[in-house]
Design an enzyme around this catalytic site. Structure first.
Site, PDB file in Angstrom:
ATOM      1  N   ARG A 165      68.694  34.154  24.691  1.00 50.58           N
ATOM      2  CA  ARG A 165      68.795  35.324  24.823  1.00 50.58           C
ATOM      3  C   ARG A 165      69.250  36.250  23.703  1.00 50.58           C
ATOM      4  O   ARG A 165      68.789  37.440  23.643  1.00 50.58           O
ATOM      5  CB  ARG A 165      69.463  36.092  26.148  1.00 50.58           C
ATOM      6  CG  ARG A 165      68.775  35.435  27.401  1.00 50.58           C
ATOM      7  CD  ARG A 165      70.011  35.784  28.367  1.00 50.58           C
ATOM      8  NE  ARG A 165      70.103  37.343  28.765  1.00 50.58           N
ATOM      9  CZ  ARG A 165      69.074  37.691  29.628  1.00 50.58           C
ATOM     10  NH1 ARG A 165      68.052  36.940  30.231  1.00 50.58           N
ATOM     11  NH2 ARG A 165      69.077  39.023  29.843  1.00 50.58           N
ATOM     12  N   HIS A 178      42.033  52.552   4.207  1.00 51.37           N
ATOM     13  CA  HIS A 178      42.603  53.672   4.208  1.00 51.37           C
ATOM     14  C   HIS A 178      44.052  53.532   4.331  1.00 51.37           C
ATOM     15  O   HIS A 178      44.828  54.263   4.563  1.00 51.37           O
ATOM     16  CB  HIS A 178      42.220  54.235   5.777  1.00 51.37           C
ATOM     17  CG  HIS A 178      41.235  54.445   6.164  1.00 51.37           C
ATOM     18  ND1 HIS A 178      40.336  55.722   5.498  1.00 51.37           N
ATOM     19  CD2 HIS A 178      40.060  53.703   6.727  1.00 51.37           C
ATOM     20  CE1 HIS A 178      39.144  55.303   6.021  1.00 51.37           C
ATOM     21  NE2 HIS A 178      38.907  54.322   6.631  1.00 51.37           N
ATOM     22  N   LYS A 191      66.135  37.988  23.561  1.00 49.04           N
ATOM     23  CA  LYS A 191      65.229  37.898  24.510  1.00 49.04           C
ATOM     24  C   LYS A 191      64.408  38.751  25.079  1.00 49.04           C
ATOM     25  O   LYS A 191      63.204  39.047  25.508  1.00 49.04           O
ATOM     26  CB  LYS A 191      65.200  36.548  25.260  1.00 49.04           C
ATOM     27  CG  LYS A 191      64.151  35.850  25.751  1.00 49.04           C
ATOM     28  CD  LYS A 191      62.996  35.594  25.220  1.00 49.04           C
ATOM     29  CE  LYS A 191      61.869  34.835  25.835  1.00 49.04           C
ATOM     30  NZ  LYS A 191      60.538  34.590  25.090  1.00 49.04           N
ATOM     31  N   CYS A 244      72.752  39.998  25.712  1.00 46.27           N
ATOM     32  CA  CYS A 244      73.917  39.768  26.256  1.00 46.27           C
ATOM     33  C   CYS A 244      73.795  38.827  27.544  1.00 46.27           C
ATOM     34  O   CYS A 244      72.691  38.895  28.153  1.00 46.27           O
ATOM     35  CB  CYS A 244      74.537  41.074  26.912  1.00 46.27           C
ATOM     36  SG  CYS A 244      74.966  42.104  25.493  1.00 46.27           S
ATOM     37  N   GLU A 252      49.769  40.536  16.763  1.00 43.88           N
ATOM     38  CA  GLU A 252      50.887  39.693  17.390  1.00 43.88           C
ATOM     39  C   GLU A 252      51.101  38.657  16.258  1.00 43.88           C
ATOM     40  O   GLU A 252      52.240  38.253  16.288  1.00 43.88           O
ATOM     41  CB  GLU A 252      50.188  38.952  18.470  1.00 43.88           C
ATOM     42  CG  GLU A 252      50.903  37.911  19.176  1.00 43.88           C
ATOM     43  CD  GLU A 252      52.270  38.283  19.929  1.00 43.88           C
ATOM     44  OE1 GLU A 252      53.080  37.326  20.084  1.00 43.88           O
ATOM     45  OE2 GLU A 252      52.441  39.481  19.739  1.00 43.88           O
ATOM     46  N   TRP A 305      75.569  41.016  22.665  1.00 39.98           N
ATOM     47  CA  TRP A 305      74.652  41.490  21.583  1.00 39.98           C
ATOM     48  C   TRP A 305      74.943  42.786  21.361  1.00 39.98           C
ATOM     49  O   TRP A 305      74.883  43.764  22.130  1.00 39.98           O
ATOM     50  CB  TRP A 305      73.224  41.392  21.899  1.00 39.98           C
ATOM     51  CG  TRP A 305      71.893  41.682  20.950  1.00 39.98           C
ATOM     52  CD1 TRP A 305      71.543  40.676  20.104  1.00 39.98           C
ATOM     53  CD2 TRP A 305      71.338  42.649  20.673  1.00 39.98           C
ATOM     54  NE1 TRP A 305      70.557  41.265  19.455  1.00 39.98           N
ATOM     55  CE2 TRP A 305      70.447  42.475  19.923  1.00 39.98           C
ATOM     56  CE3 TRP A 305      71.396  44.064  21.420  1.00 39.98           C
ATOM     57  CZ2 TRP A 305      69.435  43.231  19.463  1.00 39.98           C
ATOM     58  CZ3 TRP A 305      70.463  45.025  20.821  1.00 39.98           C
ATOM     59  CH2 TRP A 305      69.609  44.726  20.053  1.00 39.98           C
ATOM     60  N   LYS A 351      54.777  37.608  14.965  1.00 38.13           N
ATOM     61  CA  LYS A 351      55.664  36.324  14.967  1.00 38.13           C
ATOM     62  C   LYS A 351      56.121  35.895  13.705  1.00 38.13           C
ATOM     63  O   LYS A 351      57.103  35.456  13.587  1.00 38.13           O
ATOM     64  CB  LYS A 351      54.280  35.283  15.466  1.00 38.13           C
ATOM     65  CG  LYS A 351      54.060  35.346  16.855  1.00 38.13           C
ATOM     66  CD  LYS A 351      55.126  35.082  17.779  1.00 38.13           C
ATOM     67  CE  LYS A 351      55.926  35.757  18.578  1.00 38.13           C
ATOM     68  NZ  LYS A 351      55.314  37.074  19.184  1.00 38.13           N
ATOM     69  N   ASN A 358      77.015  43.916  30.903  1.00 38.70           N
ATOM     70  CA  ASN A 358      75.871  44.184  30.114  1.00 38.70           C
ATOM     71  C   ASN A 358      75.188  45.528  30.335  1.00 38.70           C
ATOM     72  O   ASN A 358      75.402  45.815  31.480  1.00 38.70           O
ATOM     73  CB  ASN A 358      74.756  42.934  30.530  1.00 38.70           C
ATOM     74  CG  ASN A 358      75.127  41.662  30.176  1.00 38.70           C
ATOM     75  OD1 ASN A 358      75.707  41.307  29.464  1.00 38.70           O
ATOM     76  ND2 ASN A 358      74.148  40.726  30.911  1.00 38.70           N
ATOM     77  N   GLY A 359      74.800  46.196  29.277  1.00 36.26           N
ATOM     78  CA  GLY A 359      74.164  47.621  29.606  1.00 36.26           C
ATOM     79  C   GLY A 359      74.720  48.406  28.717  1.00 36.26           C
ATOM     80  O   GLY A 359      75.498  48.099  27.578  1.00 36.26           O
ATOM     81  N   GLU A 391      59.359  38.044  12.947  1.00 31.76           N
ATOM     82  CA  GLU A 391      60.287  37.744  13.873  1.00 31.76           C
ATOM     83  C   GLU A 391      61.167  36.570  13.390  1.00 31.76           C
ATOM     84  O   GLU A 391      62.185  36.434  13.382  1.00 31.76           O
ATOM     85  CB  GLU A 391      59.755  37.523  15.315  1.00 31.76           C
ATOM     86  CG  GLU A 391      59.399  38.887  15.941  1.00 31.76           C
ATOM     87  CD  GLU A 391      58.979  38.451  17.400  1.00 31.76           C
ATOM     88  OE1 GLU A 391      59.159  39.162  18.479  1.00 31.76           O
ATOM     89  OE2 GLU A 391      58.138  37.678  17.695  1.00 31.76           O
TER      90      GLU A 391
END
Length: 618
Positions: free
Chosen positions: A27, A514, A613, A2, A491, A74, A495, A100-101, A498
């Site tokens: 964002r 395992h 973001k 947002c 990571e 968002w 990436k 926002n929130g 995402e």
């Protein structure tokens, strides 16, 4: 997640607000909208989808007015569509609000408002705020906003306008970032934004609101007030706020000729490492100086345990930091998911330091974890990129990473900056706890060499593109590493999923047998992070196990290693540095691999679907 931008001045608001929304696109959002005071009342345009849809509406039906607020949403409550897009209005259409929130008690508030005769048109929790302000309105907008917010449980960054109290924008925050921008060089315009990027082209003079503060913007200027301190006889008690100067320039949030922000930011990483170490490495003394931690120097000296908390990529950076700190300084270090930390009754013994790791400094879960640590008596510090962010203000001390603005939603240079900052932190601790001068100087020399070595890695881009072409249609990837390179495997997998939407998992290489080994066949690419270090031979055995089962292996190895030339399908060679710093170099080719695969799949690299973001709600 947002975005809010608002403007009050002499110029037409709509084009300025659209420009601000454009700068907030990174964002993450699913709808957008603008409200403008047009002299006769409030006029609103909003649309689901990308901002281009809103621009199309405005080209067909322009809005005129010099005061306005705008929002990118968002979705949390209610699907992304026109109805649920912000700004929201009350029944009479004379109050407009962006939020926002999350309003945690919106069920209770909405029931109360329904009983008072209000009707709701959206599925959002945010609409409750609009009706609550309307219910409290008695001629003065800031008083109405204050009265409404005293009834609210949850988080908010809001901007509100009313046709009944024109030429005014009222803003307030609680656990959601919000700032006021002041005009420069005689410009009387006033801005509000949730992110400085939205207004950077117009001013660098900003005031960061703290929790439970209200800002009132009008043609006469601005004032900041404390929501919780209202003097009954004299009204509001004003707050004197420091005006900060933003060091970022407009060029830093432009693509500078690159096709995507993500690629630009990957290529900025040599400078990122330099910025994260600049002025901090004391070569003659073989140590580091982090001035932002001076306030807790005694607590650092007495520390017997360190806990690092973070989310997503910052959690991975913390895992690398754990290896660094424990090996260099010999201090027990743990890494916790910030989102779980406060819900499991954490034990914080005396002499424990808790560090919050966050790019934005506004990550809701990380802030909550730090607040819990402080409640339990721990000294806290932050590793954060954004000056003036909530994490920077709420921790006892901190380290800025100086990565500059990162626009791509999938973090690259911010991750490298975090790991570099943690390496410098580990060096500082280690020299205070017995590391020799020679060892300290060796680490400093290696840190100083990293930018040059990263340039070498970036020069392998064409080779990585060829690998991406071969595996770009794969449905699954497995990333494996050991020691401090295990977090790099995590990571790398993050990436890829995402930005390319390919399912990918990261594991410690020894854990493969395992369970995950059951997945391996000739359609499963396996990426091994395999530098020549203390566990190299063990990783080679894991590679043999994958090849025996028909797996296709991409191995990331250090220069000069020829032992895997005939064992794997593809090699990515990376310059060699100290084992504890090797993860910084190893992260770069995995970023490039994910980037090129995503581009080949025609994915939206900078704004991946469903992602934001900065995650400012739980």
């Amino acid at each position: 997640m947002c975005g809010i931008v608002g403007y009050l001045g002499a110029d037409e608001a709509t084009p300025l607000l659209l420009q601000g929304l454009r700068r907030l696109e990174y964002r993450g959002y699913d709808s957008s909208g603008i409200a403008v005071q047009n002299g006769a009342g409030l006029e609103i345009r909003k649309s689901a989808g990308k901002i281009v849809n809103l621009e199309r509406l405005l080209s067909e039906a322009p809005m005129l007015g010099t005061t306005g607020i705008a929002h990118t949403r968002w979705a949390t409550h209610g699907v992304p569509n026109y109805t649920n897009a912000h700004p929201h209005t009350n029944h009479d259409g004379d109050i407009a609000l962006v939020h926002n929130g999350i309003i945690e008690n919106y069920d209770v508030l909405s029931q109360k408002l329904l009983e008072l005769g209000h009707t709701f048109r959206t599925e959002t929790d945010s609409e409750v705020l609009t009706h609550l302000v309307a219910e409290c309105f008695e001629g003065n907008l800031e008083q109405a906003v204050a009265a409404a917010l005293t009834q609210v449980e949850g988080t908010f960054g809001i901007a509100v306008m009313s046709a009944r109290d024109p030429n005014k924008i009222v803003v307030a925050r609680r656990s959601a970032p919000l700032l006021i921008g002041l005009g420069e060089n005689g410009d009387s315009a006033i801005w509000v934004a949730s992110d400085v990027a939205a207004i950077l082209g117009h001013t660098r003079r900003v005031i960061y609101l703290d929790d439970d503060e209200i800002g009132v913007l009008s043609n006469g200027g601005y004032k900041t007030l404390d929501l919780k301190k209202i003097d009954g006889s004299n009204g509001w008690v004003p707050i004197d706020k420091e005006i900060s100067h933003v060091d970022w320039d407009l060029e830093s949030i432009e693509r500078a000729g690159y096709p995507h922000f993500m690629l630009k930011e990957i290529h900025e990483q040599p400078n990122t490492v330099q910025n994260a170490t600049r002025g901090r490495l004391l070569e003659e003394e073989g140590t580091a100086r982090l001035g932002g931690l001076d306030q807790i120097a005694d607590e650092i000296a007495a520390a017997e345990r360190i806990i690092l908390v973070g989310c997503g990529t910052s959690w991975h950076a913390s895992l690398v930091g754990e290896y660094m700190i424990e090996e260099m300084a010999r201090i027990p270090t743990e890494v916790e998911y910030a989102s779980e930390f406060r819900y499991r009754s954490p034990i914080i013994p005396p002499n424990t330091l808790v560090g919050g790791i966050s790019q934005s400094g506004e990550t809701a879960d990380t802030l909550a974890a730090i607040q819990e640590a402080k409640r339990l008596g721990a000294s806290t510090f932050g590793v954060v990129n954004v000056v003036g962010s909530t994490l920077a203000r709420e921790t006892d001390a901190g380290v800025y990473t100086h990565a500059g603005p990162e626009i791509g939603v999938a973090s690259t240079k911010a991750f490298v900056a975090q790991v570099t900052a943690l390496a410098v932190f580990g060096l500082m601790l280690a020299r205070r706890r017995g590391m020799s001068l020679e060892e300290g100087q060796e680490i400093i020399h290696a840190l100083q060499e990293l930018p040059r070595l990263m340039d070498e890695v970036l020069n392998t881009d064409s080779h990585i593109i060829s690998i991406a072409r071969e595996f770009g249609e794969s449905s699954n990837f497995l990333y494996l590493g050991r020691g401090p390179n295990f977090p790099i495997a995590l990571e790398g997998a993050l990436k890829l999923k995402e930005i390319s939407y390919i399912h990918a998992e990261g594991y410690p290489a020894a854990e493969m047998k395992h369970g995950p080994i059951a997945l391996i066949d000739d359609d499963m690419p396996v990426v091994f992070v395999a530098p020549q270090d203390a566990v190299y031979k063990k990783v080679v055995l894991n590679i043999d196990e994958v090849k025996t089962r028909g797996g296709r292996v991409i191995a990331l190895v250090t220069n000069g290693d020829e032992s895997l030339d005939d064992k794997v399908d593809h090699l990515i060679r990376v310059p060699k540095t100290l084992p504890l710093l090797q993860p910084i170099l190893n992260s770069v080719p995995l970023q490039l691999l994910a980037y090129h695969i995503a581009v080949l799949r025609n994915c939206d690299v900078d704004q991946p679907r469903n992602l934001a973001k900065s995650v400012t709600v739980e």
